[in-house]
Design an enzyme around this catalytic site. Structure first.
Site, PDB file in Angstrom:
ATOM      1  N   HIS A  30      -2.441  -2.497  -9.599  1.00 39.14           N
ATOM      2  CA  HIS A  30      -3.417  -1.918  -8.681  1.00 39.14           C
ATOM      3  C   HIS A  30      -4.651  -2.792  -8.670  1.00 39.14           C
ATOM      4  O   HIS A  30      -5.012  -3.354  -9.699  1.00 39.14           O
ATOM      5  CB  HIS A  30      -3.794  -0.495  -9.129  1.00 39.14           C
TER       6      HIS A  30
ATOM      7  N   ASP B 259       2.686   5.338  -6.740  1.00 37.76           N
ATOM      8  CA  ASP B 259       3.954   5.225  -6.004  1.00 37.76           C
ATOM      9  C   ASP B 259       5.172   5.074  -6.900  1.00 37.76           C
ATOM     10  O   ASP B 259       6.300   5.122  -6.416  1.00 37.76           O
ATOM     11  CB  ASP B 259       3.886   4.017  -5.055  1.00 37.76           C
TER      12      ASP B 259
ATOM     13  N   HIS C  67       0.870  -1.193   0.000  1.00 36.82           N
ATOM     14  CA  HIS C  67       0.000   0.000   0.000  1.00 36.82           C
ATOM     15  C   HIS C  67       0.905   1.241   0.000  1.00 36.82           C
ATOM     16  O   HIS C  67       1.706   1.403  -0.909  1.00 36.82           O
ATOM     17  CB  HIS C  67      -0.916  -0.112   1.232  1.00 36.82           C
TER      18      HIS C  67
HETATM   19  N1  CMC Z   1       4.707  -7.081 -10.212  1.00 41.60           N
HETATM   20  C1  CMC Z   1       4.582  -8.294 -10.811  1.00 41.60           C
HETATM   21  N2  CMC Z   1       3.435  -8.974 -10.907  1.00 41.60           N
HETATM   22  C2  CMC Z   1       2.346  -8.395 -10.373  1.00 41.60           C
HETATM   23  C3  CMC Z   1       2.378  -7.130  -9.735  1.00 41.60           C
HETATM   24  C4  CMC Z   1       3.626  -6.484  -9.682  1.00 41.60           C
HETATM   25  N3  CMC Z   1       3.729  -5.276  -9.105  1.00 41.60           N
HETATM   26  N4  CMC Z   1       1.151  -6.813  -9.297  1.00 41.60           N
HETATM   27  C5  CMC Z   1       0.355  -7.823  -9.627  1.00 41.60           C
HETATM   28  N5  CMC Z   1       1.088  -8.788 -10.275  1.00 41.60           N
HETATM   29  C6  CMC Z   1       0.576 -10.034 -10.869  1.00 41.60           C
HETATM   30  C7  CMC Z   1       0.336 -11.083  -9.787  1.00 41.60           C
HETATM   31  O1  CMC Z   1       1.466 -11.879  -9.581  1.00 41.60           O
HETATM   32  C8  CMC Z   1      -0.832 -11.837 -10.380  1.00 41.60           C
HETATM   33  O2  CMC Z   1      -0.325 -12.675 -11.389  1.00 41.60           O
HETATM   34  P1  CMC Z   1      -0.948 -14.168 -11.595  1.00 41.60           P
HETATM   35  O3  CMC Z   1      -2.347 -13.908 -12.062  1.00 41.60           O
HETATM   36  O4  CMC Z   1      -0.083 -14.814 -12.587  1.00 41.60           O
HETATM   37  O5  CMC Z   1      -0.906 -14.807 -10.243  1.00 41.60           O
HETATM   38  C9  CMC Z   1      -1.647 -10.764 -11.092  1.00 41.60           C
HETATM   39  O6  CMC Z   1      -0.686  -9.741 -11.443  1.00 41.60           O
HETATM   40  C10 CMC Z   1      -2.753 -10.150 -10.232  1.00 41.60           C
HETATM   41  O7  CMC Z   1      -2.134  -9.710  -9.016  1.00 41.60           O
HETATM   42  P2  CMC Z   1      -2.849  -9.678  -7.603  1.00 41.60           P
HETATM   43  O8  CMC Z   1      -1.821  -9.801  -6.553  1.00 41.60           O
HETATM   44  O9  CMC Z   1      -3.991 -10.658  -7.604  1.00 41.60           O
HETATM   45  O10 CMC Z   1      -3.458  -8.236  -7.629  1.00 41.60           O
HETATM   46  P3  CMC Z   1      -4.040  -7.461  -6.378  1.00 41.60           P
HETATM   47  O11 CMC Z   1      -5.147  -6.640  -6.901  1.00 41.60           O
HETATM   48  O12 CMC Z   1      -4.357  -8.386  -5.266  1.00 41.60           O
HETATM   49  O13 CMC Z   1      -2.808  -6.581  -5.900  1.00 41.60           O
HETATM   50  C11 CMC Z   1      -1.322  -4.799  -5.630  1.00 41.60           C
HETATM   51  C12 CMC Z   1      -2.708  -5.219  -6.115  1.00 41.60           C
HETATM   52  C13 CMC Z   1      -1.226  -3.278  -5.699  1.00 41.60           C
HETATM   53  C14 CMC Z   1      -1.146  -5.214  -4.169  1.00 41.60           C
HETATM   54  C15 CMC Z   1      -0.255  -5.462  -6.522  1.00 41.60           C
HETATM   55  O14 CMC Z   1      -0.404  -5.037  -7.862  1.00 41.60           O
HETATM   56  C16 CMC Z   1       1.165  -5.179  -6.035  1.00 41.60           C
HETATM   57  O15 CMC Z   1       1.656  -5.897  -5.171  1.00 41.60           O
HETATM   58  N6  CMC Z   1       1.846  -4.116  -6.579  1.00 41.60           N
HETATM   59  C17 CMC Z   1       3.138  -3.741  -6.085  1.00 41.60           C
HETATM   60  C18 CMC Z   1       2.987  -2.915  -4.814  1.00 41.60           C
HETATM   61  C19 CMC Z   1       2.494  -1.521  -5.111  1.00 41.60           C
HETATM   62  O16 CMC Z   1       2.981  -0.844  -6.007  1.00 41.60           O
HETATM   63  N7  CMC Z   1       1.522  -1.064  -4.293  1.00 41.60           N
HETATM   64  C20 CMC Z   1       0.984   0.291  -4.390  1.00 41.60           C
HETATM   65  C21 CMC Z   1      -0.443   0.301  -4.835  1.00 41.60           C
HETATM   66  S1  CMC Z   1      -1.005   1.953  -5.338  1.00 41.60           S
HETATM   67  C22 CMC Z   1      -0.889   2.929  -3.921  1.00 41.60           C
HETATM   68  C23 CMC Z   1      -1.936   2.636  -2.937  1.00 41.60           C
HETATM   69  O17 CMC Z   1      -3.023   3.216  -3.041  1.00 41.60           O
HETATM   70  O18 CMC Z   1      -1.693   1.822  -2.039  1.00 41.60           O
END
Ligand code: CMC
Length: 464
Positions: A314, A370, A275
């Site tokens: 996201h 971010d 986050h």
């Molecule tokens: N790098 C590589 N792969 C990713 C990433 C990433 N940053 N984000 C998602 N994926 C992949 C993930 O491995 C999954 O792949 P598969 O379907 O093969 O398993 C797919 O994309 C869907 O990911 P998810 O984890 O189910 O997505 P989510 O909606 O649960 O997670 C997130 C959202 C923001 C936590 C995630 O994208 C992430 O960890 N990003 C990096 C951390 C980040 O930049 N966070 C800041 C978010 S914006 C600021 C805020 O408001 O917090």
């Protein structure tokens, strides 16, 4: 016009149910059924009734809200209807905070009164200094923030009168005003620098820069470009509807503690690298990559599942995050004053490689807020561990708007989701002397005495 209902047929019983569909402002966005309407669907008379299963709440509306609108498929973000791009270009953070909290942009008189109120509450009780002394010299400033903002509840015991609108308004002003002061104290504590008092002649962001950077000069003069850049960054971070920390604010708020305690919890939720801690993680990642020519290898590692590309992806945006677009423009203005951050080159290359790679295209992973914010903060002179704190200061307005909306919503009650019980069926207690060497885990692994829910005669219950 077609009827706004949903007919559900339960194939276990052959019975059909008709449940209403309701809408928010937009018919094409947010059609919902009430989860409670599913409870009438029962396989037998003593059945608890159907629940919906939605770990992490990805497809569940937890509230009705009129504060912020995000359309992640089209990359749209609006506060109270106003596009984020227009607010970032024309507004100030305090105007936006007022808008989020009161629903409308202030007129001249309202803005003057609001600004004066905030300015008069920027000081914190002197005891906070002693409190800060208790933290280690290298304490992470976000940990310090979480602790000190929670501690404010002990300075304002009347804040627990959350039913009183005037009392709520006072705490809201105090929190917005004091967060920058606490943040600067956390920063200066880490460096062993004396704390600086607020300067009431400066703007909200100008004063924050004064609290951070002023040394021996009689008057601190903030650079107007940096002051404005911070204003824009604060506007972009002010709210983002039902994200993890807003949800935490609402969850804690639903048991009716004072707002300082609830906000401390929200800040803790923000701290995580998935986050608001992502901005710090992005910088550490760029540092590790070291140079542009190592980007491709790094991206291969991400695709192989070794780590995440921080600042990408996201839950809601499946398009370019509109905040990231504005930040890129702000970066150019900041770099004119500070010089270009050498990490920018690596970030741009990472973005180029990722946006052209099938892995990221398929999963709709774009830069989020971010990805570039940390590069600006670093160029402005902020240490990396201050980045989540710089997120928490402006998000305070959003958290408080969400908190007050929750309290005024007659449909809201204490937050208490259900679960699907997946554990052992009822079994007899085994006295210690008879337990032997087999651990409960071994028993479970063998599918032994601990009956699986399928083999259980009574279905998993969700009471409590
Ligand atoms: N790098 C590589 N792969 C990713 C990433 C990433 N940053 N984000 C998602 N994926 C992949 C993930 O491995 C999954 O792949 P598969 O379907 O093969 O398993 C797919 O994309 C869907 O990911 P998810 O984890 O189910 O997505 P989510 O909606 O649960 O997670 C997130 C959202 C923001 C936590 C995630 O994208 C992430 O960890 N990003 C990096 C951390 C980040 O930049 N966070 C800041 C978010 S914006 C600021 C805020 O408001 O917090």
């Amino acid at each position: 016009m077609a009827k706004a209902t949903l007919t559900i047929t339960d194939n276990r019983t052959g019975r059909s149910y008709e449940v209403p569909i309701s809408y928010g402002t937009y018919a094409e966005y947010g059609a919902t059924i009430r989860a409670e309407d599913l409870r009438q669907i029962k396989a037998s008379e003593d059945d608890f009734g159907l629940m919906s299963y939605d770990p992490a709440g990805g497809n569940t509306a937890a509230c009705r809200s009129a504060i912020t609108f995000v359309d992640g498929d089209r990359g749209i973000l609006r506060y109270r209807g106003y596009p984020i791009e227009e607010l970032a270009e024309q507004s100030t953070y305090l105007e936006v905070a007022y808008l989020l909290l009161r629903g409308e942009l202030p007129d001249h008189g309202q803005l003057d009164a609001w600004t004066r109120e905030i300015t008069l509450h920027t000081m914190v009780h002197e005891s906070i200094k002693k409190f800060l002394d208790g933290f280690r010299y290298d304490a992470h400033p976000m940990g310090v923030m979480v602790g000190t903002v929670g501690a404010l509840s002990t300075f304002y015991p009347e804040a627990k009168n959350i039913e009183d609108p005037a009392c709520r308004a006072t705490q809201i002003v105090r929190l917005i005003a004091k967060m920058p002061t606490l943040a600067a104290m956390a920063y200066r504590h880490q460096r062993g620098m004396p704390y600086v008092y607020p300067d009431n002649e400066l703007s909200f962001t100008g004063n924050f820069l004064n609290l951070l950077w002023r040394t021996a000069e009689p008057r601190y003069e903030p650079d107007p470009i940096l002051e404005r850049a911070l204003e824009v960054l604060f506007i972009l971070h002010a709210d983002h509807e039902q994200n993890c920390s807003a949800n935490t604010m609402r969850c804690i708020g639903s048991s009716h503690p004072d707002p300082y305690s609830a906000l401390s919890g929200a800040a803790a939720a923000l701290y995580g690298p998935l986050h608001g801690g992502a901005n710090e993680a992005v910088l550490r990642m760029l540092d590790r990559i070291e140079s542009k020519d190592r980007v491709a290898a790094f991206v291969e590692g991400v695709k192989a599942g070794k780590e995440r590309l921080m600042g990408f992806g996201h839950r809601v945006y499946k398009e370019y995050d509109p905040r990231a677009r504005v930040i890129k423009t702000t970066a150019d203005q900041v770099f004119c004053v500070t010089g270009v951050n050498p990490l920018l080159e690596i970030a741009l290359e990472l973005e180029r490689v990722a946006l052209n790679d099938e892995y990221f295209i398929e999963r709709k992973l774009y830069p989020n807020v971010d990805f570039y914010s940390g590069i600006i903060y670093q160029a402005m002179g902020f240490p990396v561990d201050m980045f989540p704190v710089l997120f928490a200061i402006p998000r305070t307005a959003g958290w408080l708007a969400q908190w007050e909306e929750l309290l005024l919503d007659s449909e809201q009650r204490i937050n208490r989701p259900r679960q699907i019980y997946d554990g052992c069926d009822a079994r007899d207690y085994v006295p210690l002397s008879e337990r032997g060497v087999r651990s409960a885990l071994e028993i479970r692994a063998r599918g032994g005495e601990c009956a699986s829910p399928e083999s259980s005669s009574s279905p998993g219950r969700a009471y409590g």
